[in-house]
Scaffold this active site. Structure first.
Site, PDB file in Angstrom:
ATOM      1  N   ARG A  44       1.045  -1.095   0.279  1.00 59.57           N
ATOM      2  CA  ARG A  44      -0.045  -0.043   0.401  1.00 59.57           C
ATOM      3  C   ARG A  44       1.140   1.092  -0.369  1.00 59.57           C
ATOM      4  O   ARG A  44       0.623   2.467  -0.375  1.00 59.57           O
ATOM      5  CB  ARG A  44      -0.581  -0.239   1.352  1.00 59.57           C
ATOM      6  CG  ARG A  44      -1.635   1.651   1.827  1.00 59.57           C
ATOM      7  CD  ARG A  44      -2.709   1.512   2.312  1.00 59.57           C
ATOM      8  NE  ARG A  44      -3.233   0.525   3.519  1.00 59.57           N
ATOM      9  CZ  ARG A  44      -2.189   1.048   4.330  1.00 59.57           C
ATOM     10  NH1 ARG A  44      -1.631   1.644   4.422  1.00 59.57           N
ATOM     11  NH2 ARG A  44      -2.720  -0.314   5.168  1.00 59.57           N
TER      12      ARG A  44
ATOM     13  N   LYS B 176      -7.089   4.536 -20.365  1.00 56.90           N
ATOM     14  CA  LYS B 176      -7.742   5.120 -21.837  1.00 56.90           C
ATOM     15  C   LYS B 176      -6.021   4.646 -22.281  1.00 56.90           C
ATOM     16  O   LYS B 176      -5.934   3.899 -22.448  1.00 56.90           O
ATOM     17  CB  LYS B 176      -8.217   6.372 -21.488  1.00 56.90           C
ATOM     18  CG  LYS B 176      -9.372   6.377 -20.630  1.00 56.90           C
ATOM     19  CD  LYS B 176     -10.604   6.149 -21.250  1.00 56.90           C
ATOM     20  CE  LYS B 176     -11.629   5.770 -19.784  1.00 56.90           C
ATOM     21  NZ  LYS B 176     -12.146   7.120 -19.241  1.00 56.90           N
TER      22      LYS B 176
HETATM   23  C1  LIG Z   1     -12.379   7.541 -18.190  1.00 53.45           C
HETATM   24  C2  LIG Z   1     -11.690   9.178 -17.510  1.00 53.45           C
HETATM   25  C3  LIG Z   1     -11.370   9.620 -16.120  1.00 53.45           C
HETATM   26  C4  LIG Z   1     -11.899   7.934 -15.385  1.00 53.45           C
HETATM   27  O1  LIG Z   1     -10.890   6.948 -14.962  1.00 53.45           O
HETATM   28  P1  LIG Z   1     -11.357   6.108 -14.636  1.00 53.45           P
HETATM   29  O2  LIG Z   1      -9.998   4.725 -15.004  1.00 53.45           O
HETATM   30  O3  LIG Z   1     -12.539   5.182 -15.583  1.00 53.45           O
HETATM   31  O4  LIG Z   1     -11.389   5.214 -13.282  1.00 53.45           O
HETATM   32  C5  LIG Z   1     -11.682  10.439 -15.801  1.00 53.45           C
HETATM   33  N1  LIG Z   1     -10.804  11.872 -16.550  1.00 53.45           N
HETATM   34  C6  LIG Z   1     -10.959  10.826 -18.204  1.00 53.45           C
HETATM   35  C7  LIG Z   1     -11.505  12.225 -18.598  1.00 53.45           C
HETATM   36  C8  LIG Z   1     -11.858  10.313 -18.748  1.00 53.45           C
HETATM   37  O5  LIG Z   1     -11.815  10.283 -19.626  1.00 53.45           O
END
Ligand SMILES: *Cc1c(COP(=O)(O)O)cnc(C)c1O
Length: 230
Positions: A49, A196
């Site tokens: 952690r 992403k």
């Molecule tokens: C998907 C996304 C998030 C959140 O991220 P997660 O990994 O799905 O928790 C935050 N900001 C943007 C611009 C995103 O596209």
């Protein structure tokens, strides 16, 4: 920080990071707990952690490609966002872009309803620059925004925010460090959903907070170790 090109930095990322074994590729450390060599001594790792060698290699790489000094990797982009905002004082005043990732907006709304923070939402760069004042504590933008692809000039926003003592956070998920380095443009903190473009293969859920401000990093490190969104 190095002046190497991005391709070179990425080609070197994690290579020879494991001094103990000389493993060329960064090993994946699954152990949650680490043995100390002697009483009162530490290898620098004791509990995952707090710190994990594989995560540390990833953090160093992400900091480098964002042209910053520190990074903290979290379990998701939302975990990074919540870790960051939980570190802000109650009643903080935040100027934000109205077009935002839906999950971020939903959480902001819930916090505002509880009276934790106050948000001023703006639709354009012009509106945002006008909304930043002596009262502003933080400015939060995505550029380009998800989903409407509104763009903000980070350097301009940072200049105005800093003149009023406010810190600037950029969610750089969409451009990724390939196209944009917000810290180099004046932002104080960068956030990514690494789920992403940073991972890019639909097989990783992760987030990251990046900064060159040691006080911000220290606070976030302390909070991450305390609350565990790793
Ligand atoms: C998907 C996304 C998030 C959140 O991220 P997660 O990994 O799905 O928790 C935050 N900001 C943007 C611009 C995103 O596209």
């Amino acid at each position: 920080m190095s002046d190497y090109k991005l391709d070179t930095i990425l080609a070197h990322a994690g290579i020879n990071s494991d001094e103990k074994t000389g493993a060329l590729i960064a090993p994946i450390y699954l152990s949650t707990t680490y043995q100390h060599p002697e009483f009162g001594q530490s290898t620098g790792f004791d509990y995952t952690r707090t710190k994990n060698p594989t995560r540390l290699t990833l953090e160093k790489t992400l900091a480098k490609i964002e042209k910053a000094d520190y990074a903290l990797v979290t379990s998701s982009g939302m975990a990074a966002l919540v870790l960051l905002f939980n570190s802000f004082p109650e009643q903080s005043k935040i100027v934000a872009a109205r077009d935002l990732y839906g999950g971020s907006f939903r959480w902001f709304n819930e916090q505002e309803k509880k009276g934790r923070y106050f948000f001023t939402y703006t639709n354009t760069e012009e509106e945002m620059l006008a909304a930043i004042s002596e009262d502003t504590d933080y400015v939060f933008i995505e550029t380009p925004t998800n989903p409407l692809m509104v763009e903000f000039d980070i350097a301009k926003v940072a200049e105005k925010a800093h003149a009023h003592g406010a810190k600037v956070i950029v969610d750089n998920t969409f451009y990724s460090p390939i196209y944009q380095n917000p810290i180099a443009l004046g932002a104080d903190i960068v956030l990514h959903s690494a789920t992403k473009y940073l991972s890019g293969h639909n097989d990783v859920l992760a987030g990251v907070l990046i900064t060159s401000d040691q006080a911000i990093y220290d606070k976030l490190f302390y909070d991450q170790n305390t609350t565990g969104p790793t």
